[in-house]
Design an enzyme around this catalytic site. Structure first.
Site, mmCIF file in Angstrom:
data_model
loop_
_atom_site.group_PDB
_atom_site.id
_atom_site.type_symbol
_atom_site.label_atom_id
_atom_site.label_comp_id
_atom_site.label_asym_id
_atom_site.label_seq_id
_atom_site.Cartn_x
_atom_site.Cartn_y
_atom_site.Cartn_z
ATOM 1 N N SER A 231 45.648 -36.496 94.124
ATOM 2 C CA SER A 231 45.364 -37.749 94.414
ATOM 3 C C SER A 231 45.285 -38.689 93.250
ATOM 4 O O SER A 231 44.636 -38.075 92.300
ATOM 5 C CB SER A 231 44.183 -37.659 95.624
ATOM 6 O OG SER A 231 42.864 -37.699 94.752
ATOM 7 N N ASP A 232 45.459 -39.978 93.475
ATOM 8 C CA ASP A 232 45.063 -40.974 92.553
ATOM 9 C C ASP A 232 43.415 -40.887 92.558
ATOM 10 O O ASP A 232 43.008 -40.666 93.787
ATOM 11 C CB ASP A 232 45.706 -42.389 92.693
ATOM 12 C CG ASP A 232 45.635 -43.155 91.464
ATOM 13 O OD1 ASP A 232 44.937 -42.626 90.444
ATOM 14 O OD2 ASP A 232 46.289 -44.148 91.766
ATOM 15 N N SER A 233 42.773 -41.390 91.736
ATOM 16 C CA SER A 233 41.290 -41.395 91.583
ATOM 17 C C SER A 233 40.758 -42.456 92.800
ATOM 18 O O SER A 233 41.322 -43.376 92.929
ATOM 19 C CB SER A 233 40.772 -41.908 90.209
ATOM 20 O OG SER A 233 41.295 -40.905 89.202
ATOM 21 N N SER B 167 49.593 -38.868 95.018
ATOM 22 C CA SER B 167 49.276 -39.864 96.231
ATOM 23 C C SER B 167 48.614 -41.032 95.805
ATOM 24 O O SER B 167 47.546 -40.814 95.110
ATOM 25 C CB SER B 167 48.804 -39.023 97.327
ATOM 26 O OG SER B 167 47.463 -39.054 97.076
#
Length: 804
Positions: A329-331, A296
């Site tokens: 999640s993306d970072s 995401s």
């Protein structure tokens, strides 16, 4: 009596001796693993049990701490994890209760730099290291839940000396499903041999603004092309028994003004465009390949952060697209809900929002406790439900079970990695993809291919001629010997032709990018360098100018405000042209460039994008005719940034000139530059092709019927070459405005001189769908056109059919 006393004493000693003196319980059995070390086969340990039953059993045994730990990423060494291998201190760390995944562990990449140690390479050492880390989690945590080892892999596995492929925008230029499938298999095979179990690939972002720095990491601007190539990547990776994780979901690629870095937000996309363009690849790839992961993104859509959106993460992904893996999640995506989007008033509230929306695993470059501990507090406070917690954890456990980690948690043959990672046949495929990614943009007077038998002296010039930093661009392999353009040409012809070099200028000047808006005169040093290149050019028969962008001018957090050749490069090109010598321009770049002057005056231009390790070899063989280029542009080249957005597909009239012939109703001014510099799907060859005999299986179909299309293609030149046949669909009239035409088929075909092949396509009902006035997908009755062409603008044949 004596024997009974001995037995009694033994029983007493069993209970009073320390646990460490007991004989260890055997946890590894022939066909199962006793993960919780209780001496019996629990349901979750039974390979023959249903996965749903195994998950429910394991959930029933897990504490809150163990559950929450399955919802966070631990970045591997050296990012967050500071130990290459387990240490006694790990018993005091939060991951003592397990962890969802460990990302990029020992893959040869550090924070902003490359690193390598003996646990990264040789490859077998990495497999052994992964096994040791996995062994710690299996044997030293209470329930022994295995770790999912994740890694990047958008153009080859992100690991030292893995097989290197060109940047994704180059892969997109191949338009070759078969090659992309094979590349995916190599990424998956190498990843599994090294101990990785989940690869973050492919990128399905749709690049609609060429200023965006991450264009280089995408397959292009068209959702259909991206979908077809993305499917092959997923199928290839998952064919090898490891997971593929799609990214970046969703609407990530169009931040306002294409600004990246600290911006990365506020996409101006209408609801219908959201589904038709930006969600189209995700929807189809999920439904048609069943990927096990989704990443995401950290942007918002219409004021709601995607990673905190129940609509995106649950309604669309789970309920409409039938996604059954886990969302990572993306970072920084979770943290941005609080710090950037400011729809949460604390980090803890941001955790609650993403958790409720449907996020499974949080990733960031900080200790996983930063997410786990607030989540535990929310559970204790009753602000998140245990039932929802179990759902989130179940998704992660399901993926781990489908990957076989609960049956075979270790790399079985650690020596296999030394044999297959970067093996010759994989490197041969990488070279083939590199060649097929090259796009011939111009070839006036058939200057190319160059005839080395007629050349005595050749000058290679330009700041990128001997540069190689772009050949190991982010999220791909490192550590290979790199063949730059100069070396590639010198290796090929250096024994018979004098190959000379003059740099000419740097990629950028000292005050770039400000110099793009405020003119600064050449410095004395810059003038000397250009003058020297001109003097050398006069001594040579042919000039090859290697210009464009290096790794520092485009990429993640490197969006541009202009798209001209940066620095003094066009000035260099102009004075080289003034020598009257024939010039070939080789472009190294990660995004379309507005090379209007070069297109008008330079006779031959070859687009090479960001090639990988073998880039110089592929370019040299193409320039001198050992290979005939056949790539096509996966993205439109505008003439100026003032035209943006200018791309394909587009709505009727949206990219028209201000006036058309005698029609003055929609404007009469002659005030703008119009048209594409190079349109979507464009690319030349050293040979020529003829299209004929377009046939449709029917001229009337119903809305749920398939239509067969055939067309004949003939090589009318004197060289073997590739042509990419493109099929476009035009909906003549519809209840809502849709696109002028849409790509719905393509095939890369190799033909010998005078050879003819019949190319077949199948138009499916979904290829004719639109979103109607009520936002429902429908195939409307009416008239359609099949358009067959060599590019989106160069349409060769048209036939109509009716849907009733």
């Amino acid at each position: 009596m004596k024997s009974k006393k001995v037995l009694a004493l033994g029983a007493i000693l069993f209970y009073i001796l320390p646990l460490s003196a007991q004989k260890p319980i055997k946890i590894y059995h022939d066909d199962w693993v006793d993960f919780n070390k209780n001496g019996k086969m629990d349901i979750y340990e039974n390979p023959k049990a249903k996965i749903s039953d195994r998950i429910n059993n394991l959930l029933s045994l897990m504490t809150i701490n163990e559950k929450t730990n399955q919802l966070a990423t631990l970045y591997g060494y050296p990012r967050v994890l500071k130990d290459s291998l387990p240490t006694p201190q790990w018993k005091n760390e939060i991951w003592k209760d397990g962890i969802a995944n460990i990302d990029e562990h020992l893959n040869g990449r550090g924070t902003g730099v490359f690193y390598q140690n003996d646990l990264t390479y040789p490859f077998s050492n990495h497999a052994k290291a992964i096994n040791k880390v996995q062994k710690w989690f299996v044997e030293e945590t209470r329930l022994g839940i295995p770790v999912d080892f994740t890694n990047e892999g958008i153009h080859g596995l992100t690991h030292t000396k893995a097989t290197p492929f060109p940047a994704p925008i180059g892969i997109g230029s191949t338009w070759n499903r078969d090659l992309v499938l094979k590349a995916g298999k190599i990424i998956g095979k190498e990843g599994k041999a090294l101990g990785y179990t989940n690869i973050y690939s492919p990128i399905l972002d749709v690049s609609r603004d060429p200023r965006w720095g991450r264009v280089v990491e995408t397959y292009g601007e068209d959702p259909f092309l991206i979908t077809e190539l993305g499917k092959q990547t997923v199928l290839g990776i998952q064919n090898e028994g490891i997971a593929a994780t799609l990214k970046h979901y969703a609407v990530y690629s169009v931040p306002k003004g294409a600004r990246d870095g600290n911006a990365r937000t506020d996409p101006h996309v209408s609801p219908r465009e959201l589904h038709k363009l930006f969600l189209y690849p995700f929807k189809r790839v999920i439904k048609e390949t069943n990927p096990l992961g989704i990443m995401s993104s950290y942007n918002d859509y219409d004021g709601v952060p995607v990673s905190a959106s129940y609509y995106f993460l649950t309604e669309l992904l789970r309920q409409q697209y039938d996604f059954n893996g886990y969302v990572v999640s993306d970072s920084r995506a979770v943290e941005y809900v609080f710090t950037k989007h400011r729809v949460a008033n604390s980090e803890k509230e941001a955790v609650r929002q993403v958790f409720e929306a449907g996020l499974n695993v949080r990733t960031d470059f900080t200790n996983p406790g930063d997410y786990i501990l607030p989540l535990r507090e929310l559970v204790a406070e009753g602000k998140v439900a245990i039932k929802t917690l179990d759902h989130r954890v179940a998704d992660v456990l399901r993926v781990k079970m489908e990957l076989g980690l609960f049956d075979n948690p270790y790399v079985k043959d650690v020596g296999l990695a030394d044999k297959i990672v970067g093996e010759k046949q994989s490197l041969d495929l990488a070279l083939a993809i590199q060649k097929q990614s090259l796009v011939l943009l111009k070839n006036e007077g058939n200057l190319l291919p160059l005839d080395k038998s007629k050349i005595k002296n050749i000058l290679i010039t330009g700041p990128l001629a001997k540069e190689s930093n772009y050949q190991e661009s982010r999220y791909g392999p490192s550590g290979h010997p790199l063949i730059n353009v100069f070396d590639g040409i010198n290796n090929l012809i250096g024994k018979t032709v004098n190959v000379n070099y003059a740099k000419g200028c740097e990629v950028v000047n000292a005050n770039w990018p400000e110099s793009e808006i405020i003119f600064t005169p050449l410095t004395v040093e810059e003038q000397k360098a250009i003058d020297f290149a001109v003097q050398e050019a006069k001594k040579n028969d042919v000039i090859i100018a290697v210009l464009g962008e290096g790794e520092n001018q485009t990429g993640e957090s490197k969006s541009r405000t202009g798209l001209n050749l940066p620095g003094r490069q066009e000035e260099l090109l102009r004075v080289l042209y003034a020598t009257g010598k024939p010039i070939v321009l080789v472009l190294i770049n990660g995004q379309p460039l507005t090379i209007n002057w070069a297109n008008k005056y330079i006779p031959s231009i070859l687009e090479a994008w960001f090639p990988a390790a073998f880039g110089g070899q592929a370019i040299a063989e193409t320039l001198f005719g050992d290979y005939n280029p056949g790539g096509k542009l996966p993205i439109t080249f505008p003439k100026t940034t003032g035209q943006i957005e200018y791309n394909f597909p587009f709505k009727p009239g949206s990219q028209a000139n201000q006036s058309s012939g005698t029609d003055k109703n929609n404007g009469y001014g002659n005030t703008s530059v119009n048209g594409a510099l190079y349109p979507f799907g464009y690319g030349l060859s050293y040979t020529t092709f003829e299209y004929s005999n377009l046939k449709l299986s029917k001229d009337r179909i119903n809305s749920q019927e398939e239509l067969k299309v055939t067309v004949d293609l003939k090589n009318t030149g004197n060289r073997t070459g590739d042509e990419i046949v493109q099929l476009y669909i035009k909906d003549m009239f519809s209840s809502v405005t849709t696109y002028e035409s849409q790509l719905r088929g393509f095939d890369r075909v190799t033909l010998n001189p005078n050879e003819t092949k019949t190319i077949s396509f199948t138009i499916k009902p979904q290829d004719l769908e639109l979103l109607d006035k009520n936002m429902n997908w429908a195939v409307e009755p009416g008239e359609f056109e099949v358009r067959i062409g060599a590019s989106s603008e160069n349409i060769k044949l048209i036939k109509k059919f009716m849907v009733h």
